[in-house]
Design a protein around this motif. Structure first.
Motif, short mmCIF file in Angstrom:
data_model
loop_
_atom_site.label_atom_id
_atom_site.label_comp_id
_atom_site.label_asym_id
_atom_site.label_seq_id
_atom_site.Cartn_x
_atom_site.Cartn_y
_atom_site.Cartn_z
N LEU A 269 -4.13 -5.81 -7.35
CA LEU A 269 -4.59 -4.88 -6.32
C LEU A 269 -3.69 -3.66 -6.36
CD1 LEU A 269 -6.36 -4.31 -3.72
CD2 LEU A 269 -4.37 -5.15 -2.44
N LEU A 270 -4.28 -2.48 -6.42
CA LEU A 270 -3.52 -1.23 -6.35
C LEU A 270 -3.55 -0.73 -4.90
CD1 LEU A 270 -4.71 0.71 -9.55
CD2 LEU A 270 -2.85 -0.96 -9.29
N VAL A 271 -2.36 -0.48 -4.34
CA VAL A 271 -2.23 0.06 -2.99
C VAL A 271 -1.37 1.33 -3.08
CG1 VAL A 271 -1.74 -0.46 -0.57
CG2 VAL A 271 -2.26 -2.32 -2.15
N PRO A 272 -1.95 2.42 -3.57
CA PRO A 272 -1.18 3.65 -3.80
C PRO A 272 -1.13 4.57 -2.58
CG PRO A 272 -3.36 3.90 -4.71
CD PRO A 272 -3.33 2.54 -4.06
N SER A 273 -1.07 3.98 -1.39
CA SER A 273 -1.12 4.77 -0.15
C SER A 273 0.02 5.78 -0.09
CB SER A 273 -1.04 3.85 1.06
OG SER A 273 -2.08 2.90 1.07
N ARG A 274 -0.30 6.92 0.45
CA ARG A 274 0.75 7.92 0.67
C ARG A 274 1.62 7.55 1.86
NH1 ARG A 274 -3.67 10.68 -1.75
NH2 ARG A 274 -2.92 11.93 -3.51
N TYR A 275 1.07 6.72 2.76
CA TYR A 275 1.88 6.11 3.81
C TYR A 275 1.09 4.95 4.42
CZ TYR A 275 5.27 5.27 7.40
OH TYR A 275 6.23 4.66 8.16
N GLU A 276 1.80 3.89 4.81
CA GLU A 276 1.22 2.76 5.52
C GLU A 276 2.24 2.24 6.53
OE1 GLU A 276 -1.63 1.27 5.55
OE2 GLU A 276 -2.66 1.89 3.71
N THR A 277 1.80 1.97 7.75
CA THR A 277 2.72 1.36 8.71
C THR A 277 2.96 -0.10 8.36
OG1 THR A 277 0.86 0.90 10.17
CG2 THR A 277 2.13 2.90 10.60
N LEU B 25 6.62 -2.06 -6.99
CA LEU B 25 6.57 -0.86 -6.18
C LEU B 25 6.75 0.39 -7.03
CD1 LEU B 25 8.77 -2.11 -3.21
CD2 LEU B 25 6.28 -2.02 -3.31
N VAL B 26 6.09 1.47 -6.61
CA VAL B 26 6.18 2.75 -7.32
C VAL B 26 6.42 3.85 -6.29
CG1 VAL B 26 4.60 1.96 -9.13
CG2 VAL B 26 3.70 3.22 -7.17
N PRO B 27 7.00 4.98 -6.70
CA PRO B 27 7.15 6.10 -5.77
C PRO B 27 5.78 6.55 -5.27
CG PRO B 27 8.45 6.45 -7.75
CD PRO B 27 7.57 5.28 -8.03
N PRO B 28 5.68 6.95 -4.00
CA PRO B 28 4.38 7.40 -3.48
C PRO B 28 3.94 8.71 -4.11
CG PRO B 28 6.12 7.76 -1.86
CD PRO B 28 6.73 6.97 -2.98
N ASP B 29 2.63 8.87 -4.21
CA ASP B 29 2.02 10.12 -4.69
C ASP B 29 2.44 10.45 -6.12
OD1 ASP B 29 0.23 12.12 -4.34
OD2 ASP B 29 1.42 13.30 -2.94
N ASP B 30 2.54 9.44 -6.98
CA ASP B 30 2.99 9.63 -8.36
C ASP B 30 2.07 8.83 -9.28
OD1 ASP B 30 4.28 9.71 -10.83
OD2 ASP B 30 6.29 9.66 -9.94
N ALA B 31 1.02 9.46 -9.80
CA ALA B 31 0.03 8.77 -10.62
C ALA B 31 0.62 8.29 -11.94
CB ALA B 31 -1.16 9.69 -10.89
N GLU B 32 1.56 9.05 -12.51
CA GLU B 32 2.17 8.65 -13.77
C GLU B 32 2.98 7.37 -13.60
OE1 GLU B 32 3.17 8.87 -17.88
OE2 GLU B 32 1.60 9.82 -16.66
#
Length: 336
Positions: free
Chosen positions: A239-247, A280-287
């Motif tokens: 599952l990809l969860v590439p949210s720019r923010y999530e509480t 985990l990946v940095p937010p807003d980073d498609a690469e």
């Protein structure tokens, strides 16, 4: 105990807050407590819940009667409109915070009043980032997930393709998932992406897919009912969860409960929702999302992540979460 739960959003409305409120009320009642739910959500044409006592759009007299009856008043989501009732009656108050108590739509006097109101009782935050915004006394109890997604044997399923689940709005980052897939396909990684959800940006995302010539690799499923979504979780590699923010990020828990590891943005409460069961990946980073997803598709990586799931999922099952709340409610009632 007599527990009054106010959840302004409730069944038949669908969402994380509604799911938590219904799950807690049902578990508390199954545990031998008497629970009443008050909500402003209309029933419309849906059938009322047989298992719970629910009053919809109560009058002032009705609210006063319910709060006087209760040993404790629990607000699932802070609401200024009903906070005066426990103040007048002296009924112990617990406020569950699902979202940050700063920013958003509440500004000025309204925001100031909500912050001040947190000193009227005990507060529960669903994640660390939420807790940091609550000025009053606060404890952390994480979210749970719907029982339909509790599939401990699903880790052994044959899996194929990537999955995105969420509302199609910018903050959820579906565009990042599509761009990551484009980069993966350029590298020769032959995988697909299924998008479950709908929202105002669907047209823009469909154009993004056409512009990237990914029509054969991306499927838009729209809103997906829980039973079908449980099957999607069982069959997806990640599952990809590439949210720019999530509480918090309940979709991550849903997937993990179904044996599906997660690649998620390192932001907000997602770190707690994912635990050691995802990357985990940095937010807003498609690469970065493409890089980490490519590594995650290796079977050895997926197996390592799946081995961490049983303990993590058990911590978030509804009976465990409801029990944590009951321990808190008993302390609050005794203190008062």
């Amino acid at each position: 105990m007599n527990i009054l739960l106010e959840s302004r959003a409730f069944y038949p409305s669908v969402g994380g807050l509604e799911m938590m409120s219904r799950g807690l009320a049902t578990a508390w009642q199954d545990g031998g407590h008497t629970v009443r739910v008050v909500t402003i959500t209309p029933l419309d044409r849906d059938a009322e819940l047989d298992a719970l006592t629910v009053e919809r759009q109560p009058t002032s007299a009705g609210m006063r009667r319910h709060v006087r009856w209760a040993d404790v008043f629990v607000q699932s989501g802070i609401s200024l409109r009903s906070l005066h009732w426990p103040v007048w009656t002296g009924t112990p108050l617990v406020i569950i915070h699902h979202n940050l108590l700063s920013g958003g739509q509440d500004t000025g006097v309204r925001a100031w009043l909500k912050r001040r109101a947190t000193h009227l009782g005990v507060n529960v935050a669903v994640s660390g980032p939420v807790a940091e915004t609550v000025p009053g006394p606060v404890v952390r109890i994480p979210n749970t997930f719907r029982p339909v997604y509790d599939q401990p044997d699903a880790a052994d399923e044959s899996r194929d393709g990537l999955l995105f689940v969420g509302r199609l709005v910018s903050v959820k980052g579906a565009d990042l998932a599509i761009e990551a897939l484009r980069r993966l396909r350029e590298r020769g990684v032959d995988t697909t992406l299924t998008i479950c959800g709908d929202g105002p940006e669907r047209g823009t995302l469909e154009r993004q897919v056409r512009d990237a010539d990914l029509q054969d690799a991306v499927t838009f499923e729209g809103w997906t009912d829980p039973d079908e979504l449980a099957d999607r979780y069982r069959r997806a590699e990640f599952l990809l969860v590439p949210s720019r923010y999530e509480t918090f990020g309940i979709v991550a828990l849903e997937a993990l409960a179904s044996g599906c590891p997660v690649v998620a943005a390192e932001t907000g409460g997602l770190l707690e929702a994912v635990g050691a069961c995802g990357l985990l990946v940095p937010p807003d980073d498609a690469e970065a999302l493409a890089d980490v997803t490519e590594r995650a598709l290796r079977s050895d990586v997926r197996n390592d992540l799946q081995s961490a799931m049983p303990a993590h999922v058990n911590r978030h099952r509804i009976n465990r979460i409801a029990t944590d709340y009951l321990h808190l409610l008993r302390r609050v009632v005794r203190v008062n």
